[in-house]
Every structure is written in C-alpha cells, then in structure tokens.
Design an enzyme around this catalytic site. Structure first.
Site, short mmCIF file in Angstrom:
data_model
loop_
_atom_site.label_atom_id
_atom_site.label_comp_id
_atom_site.label_asym_id
_atom_site.label_seq_id
_atom_site.Cartn_x
_atom_site.Cartn_y
_atom_site.Cartn_z
N TYR A 1 0.83 -1.20 0.00
CA TYR A 1 0.00 0.00 0.00
C TYR A 1 0.87 1.26 0.00
O TYR A 1 0.65 2.19 -0.79
CB TYR A 1 -0.96 0.01 1.20
N PHE B 1 16.50 19.08 -1.12
CA PHE B 1 15.06 18.83 -1.26
C PHE B 1 14.68 17.44 -0.75
O PHE B 1 13.65 17.25 -0.10
CB PHE B 1 14.68 19.00 -2.75
N ARG C 1 -10.39 6.02 9.51
CA ARG C 1 -9.49 5.50 8.50
C ARG C 1 -8.41 4.73 9.24
O ARG C 1 -7.81 5.24 10.18
CB ARG C 1 -8.84 6.65 7.72
N ARG D 1 2.42 8.40 13.27
CA ARG D 1 2.17 9.64 14.02
C ARG D 1 0.69 10.01 14.03
O ARG D 1 0.17 10.53 15.02
CB ARG D 1 2.99 10.76 13.38
#
Ligand code: D9A
Length: 456
Positions: free
Chosen positions: A167, A284, A224, A211
């Site tokens: 997933y 980044f 969810r 978290r």
C-alpha cells in the site's frame, strides 16, 4: 515572554527560525502566470513546509514538482472522500491519469482547501499541459500506477506487513520513484535506483501513518485505519482499543513495533541520499527524511501518540531545514536521533527491544563509517572546545571586573583611584558595581548551563 525564554534557552534554534521565516516570505511572491500562481498558492496552503523545501530546486524542476504534488493531492482527495460511492470512486481513480489532460474536467469532492483544489483543478491541468513533455509523461505514468494501486486497496485490507509495504509503495514509494525520474529528466541525476527511491517514500509514509493514529481513527464519518492488522492484533482485539487509557501499555508496545518496522527503510534512504549528485536535489530530498527520523524518535515509547499530536518543536524543524546542507549533516542527525531512541528502548518490557536496538545500531554504524561524519564530529568537537574556553575566559574577565568594582584586594588604591571613590556615594562607583554584578550573575548562569549541558 515565551519567545524570550526560547531565545535564552535555544538561541541557535531562534536564529534558524528567523532565517526560515525569511525564506518562506520569499515564496509568497507568486509567479505572474495565473494558473501557476494558483498552484503555488495552493501548495503554500496545504503544505507550508513542503513549499519551503521545494524552493531548493531550480525553477523548471520546481514547477514540475509543484504540479506533481498537486496532481497527487487531487488523487488523494478522491481516495480520501468517503462520501463518494465505491462504484464511482474506482473508475475516477483509474482514469485520473487521462482526465488530467482535459482542462474542462472537474470532480468536486473533498473539503476545505482540498475542495477548492478540486473545484479549480483546471489551473493545475493548464499548468501541467505547459510542462515539458518529459515531465508530463513521468507525472502521468506515476498517476496511473498510483490510481490503480489505490483502486485495488479500496477492496483489499492492509492486513499483513507485506500488504502495508505494498500500500505504501502505491501511495508513497511511487512518488519517490517518480521524483527520481523527474530529476533524471531534468538532467540533474543520472539514474533511478528504484528500490531505494521506493524506500524514501515508505519511510516518510510509515512515519506519517504512525504519528497520525489518533487523527485517522477519529476521522468522520468513518475512521481510516492504516496500521497493519498483523502487527496490532498482537496487542489488541481492535485497533480502536488503543484510544482507551487502560490499553496504553499494549498501545505503546504496538507503536514501538511499527517504529521498528519503519526503521527497516532507513539504510536505503541513507544510501539514496548519499548517491545524489545535485546539491539542490539533495537538500530537497534530505530535509523530509531527517524530519521523519526525528518524528520517529519523538513517537517511540510516547503515549501522547494516542492522546493528541506529537509534533516536532518548530525550532527543531527550522534547524533541520536550515542546517541540512550535506551528507555529513544527514549522518549526524540520523546518528543523534538513533542514539536518543536507543536510550528510550526498554529492554525489560518491550518484546521487540532487541530488533529495535539492532536496527538502531545498524543505522549508527552506517553513519559512523562515513568519512564525512567523522570529519564533522571532529570539527564539532573543536567548536565545542573553543566555545567552552571562550565562556570560561569571559567569566574570568567579569570576575576581575567585579573585584575591581567592589574595590576588593585593594585594586582601586593600587591603580591610584582617588579616595573619594571609597565613600560609596559616587554614581560612577554605583554604576560599576551594578554592571559588574549583572555581568557576573549572567555569565555564571551561562557557565552553569554549559556545565550541565556537557554532563548530560
Ligand atoms: C513528497 Cl512530490 C510527498 N510526501 C511528503 C513530502 O516529501 C515527499 C508528496 C509529494 C511529493 C514529495 C518527498 C520529498 C523529497 C523527495 C522524495 C519525496 O522522494 C525522493 O517523496 C518520497 O511527505 C508525501 C508522501 C510521503 C506520501 C510521498 C514531505 C511533506 N511533509 C509534510 C510534513 C508532514 O508533517 O506531513 O510533505 C508537509 O510538509 O506537510
């Protein structure tokens, strides 16, 4: 007042926060093109920190990544919206990669900022169509594969850890792979290392899932649930049980089990980052990973995960954004976070303690073996030594000054200062005494603080 305290306690973090704020002010200047302006304004609203991190990239790649991010957010919004019936949602997910070429297309759903994103998606589409062909193809391809994965998981539960990986591959690993392809398309990197790029996404996504337990389980109208059943079923009958205070011990054990699982991806992430060539791309990519490792460290063993939000101090986040410049800094942060986490492991009561310790040790070993890390440690050590001698020297100077100001040891006579000074009435004398006391007290506090710091 709170700010003053912070300034005194962590002056380094305050400086970083100020610099990050300056950097984020620069972004509020939007591009002239109205479609692209919408994209950047939206990005700013849905993810302020990502909007800052993306500034690391040069303009062309930055536009592509911004649009990529919003396209994925659009797909996410469709997946997330529980009011869309399954028979409508699945084809929308599957066709997203085609419909996003159509400037007329729109699919109102989601709420708040996401509702506006979906309502005005034509701005994203228009900007997408203006991107270079190479970028369009990468973005469309990832969108197709992610849409297929999301559609599959509407009817498939995330039960085993293997399924959890699968997933997360669809919703995050593919992002890592897609971004790597964009870097190559921009001519900044030479190859896509699929496996490591996938791990980059998994590490971030698993950290978010861990978290956000409470936020996701309290989601209306339906909860969810992203924690894999194979793991939580070892600790509870139902995932919701962890919300209950009487299950807090097993909840924390389960939490630690998942953090340990996430740590499995850290070595790949370090390898991915170490292999990057372009400095802009490096910053980044590195900043979110260091943040994730820090978040895992904070969450580990923390019952607060089940009661509210566990978030990194803003100052710490700012410090990471400001000070993650090269691989040495990444190794340094990972090493420090792993060390802190090691100190939190409860070898008596945590059933997975030995696995956790092994993974943390592996991370520390990777960091320590790098010459960049070693050089950094040496220079940090020198810097600390220099700072501490400077502190002692200043303290000593202030003591001398106090001795003089209070006329101890006959210093004033020796220096030939007139007797009138001794009366204790002169304002110069009072001034010197007050100043000396203040400086002495202040510097003593600083000396004590650094002494305590060096002991802990
Ligand atoms: C990313 Cl284009 C994400 N996700 C993130 C943010 O970082 C990754 C979504 C879309 C894009 C990029 C990211 C950044 C740099 C390199 C990457 C990468 O790979 C090489 O992706 C793997 O989280 C979302 C996924 C994890 C699902 C991919 C960082 C980010 N952070 C949040 C912080 C938070 O607390 O959630 O967005 C934020 O800024 O709000």
């Amino acid at each position: 007042m709170e700010k003053m305290w912070l300034l005194l306690q962590r002056p380094d973090e305050m400086a970083c926060m100020w610099r990050v704020r300056m950097a984020s002010r620069r972004i509020t200047k939007l591009p002239k093109d109205p479609d692209l302006a919408f994209c950047y304004a939206m990005l700013n609203r849905v993810s302020r920190s990502f909007a800052i991190v993306i500034q690391q990239l040069g303009q062309e790649l930055r536009d592509a990544v911004c649009i990529f991010y919003l396209v994925l957010r659009g797909l996410d919004t469709v997946e997330d919206d529980m009011s869309i019936p399954v028979e409508r949602k699945i084809p929308t997910l599957l066709d997203f990669h085609k419909t996003m070429y159509d400037t007329e297309w729109k699919f109102p759903c989601g709420d708040k900022d996401y509702q506006e994103l979906m309502d005005k998606f034509h701005h994203v589409t228009a900007s997408f169509l203006r991107l270079h062909r190479r970028y369009q193809e990468v973005i469309a391809d990832v969108t197709r594969r992610m849409g297929e994965g999301m559609a599959k998981f509407i009817t498939t539960d995330v039960d085993s850890v293997q399924r959890w990986d699968e997933y997360c591959h669809y919703v995050a690993g593919l992002v890592g792979i897609g971004l790597s392809e964009l870097f190559v398309a921009a001519g900044l990197e030479s190859s896509v290392r699929q496996e490591q790029a996938n791990s980059m996404g998994l590490f971030l996504q698993k950290t978010n899932i861990i978290r956000d337990y409470l936020e996701d389980i309290c989601e209306q109208p339906a909860p969810r649930m992203f924690w894999p059943k194979e793991v939580w079923s070892c600790y509870a009958e139902q995932l919701e049980d962890f919300k209950d205070d009487k299950h807090i011990d097993s909840a924390v054990k389960c939490l630690n089990h998942l953090v340990t699982d996430a740590l499995r991806h850290a070595p790949d992430c370090l390898e991915y980052l170490a292999g990057l060539k372009a400095r802009a791309v490096f910053r980044f990519c590195a900043i979110p990973q260091v943040m994730a490792m820090g978040t895992l460290m904070l969450c580990y063993g923390e019952p607060q995960v089940f009661k509210g939000v566990v978030k990194m101090r803003r100052g710490m986040a700012a410090k990471i954004m400001d000070k993650t410049l090269g691989m040495a800094d990444v190794y340094g942060s990972f090493y420090d976070f792993a060390t802190w986490m090691t100190s939190k492991v409860d070898t008596e009561r945590d059933p997975n303690a030995h696995v956790t310790l092994k993974r943390l040790k592996d991370i520390q070993d990777i960091c320590m073996q790098s010459s960049a890390f070693q050089a950094r440690q040496r220079s940090l050590m020198l810097q600390m030594k220099a700072e501490s001698s400077a502190t002692w020297a200043v303290w000593f100077l202030f003591i001398l000054y106090a001795v003089f100001a209070f006329g101890l040891l006959g210093t004033q006579e020796t220096m030939g200062i007139p007797v009138a000074f001794e009366e204790g009435t002169s304002s110069t004398e009072l001034y010197h005494k007050a100043l000396a006391s203040l400086l002495l007290v202040g510097s003593t506090l600083v000396v004590l603080q650094s002494f305590i710091d060096s002991k802990s």
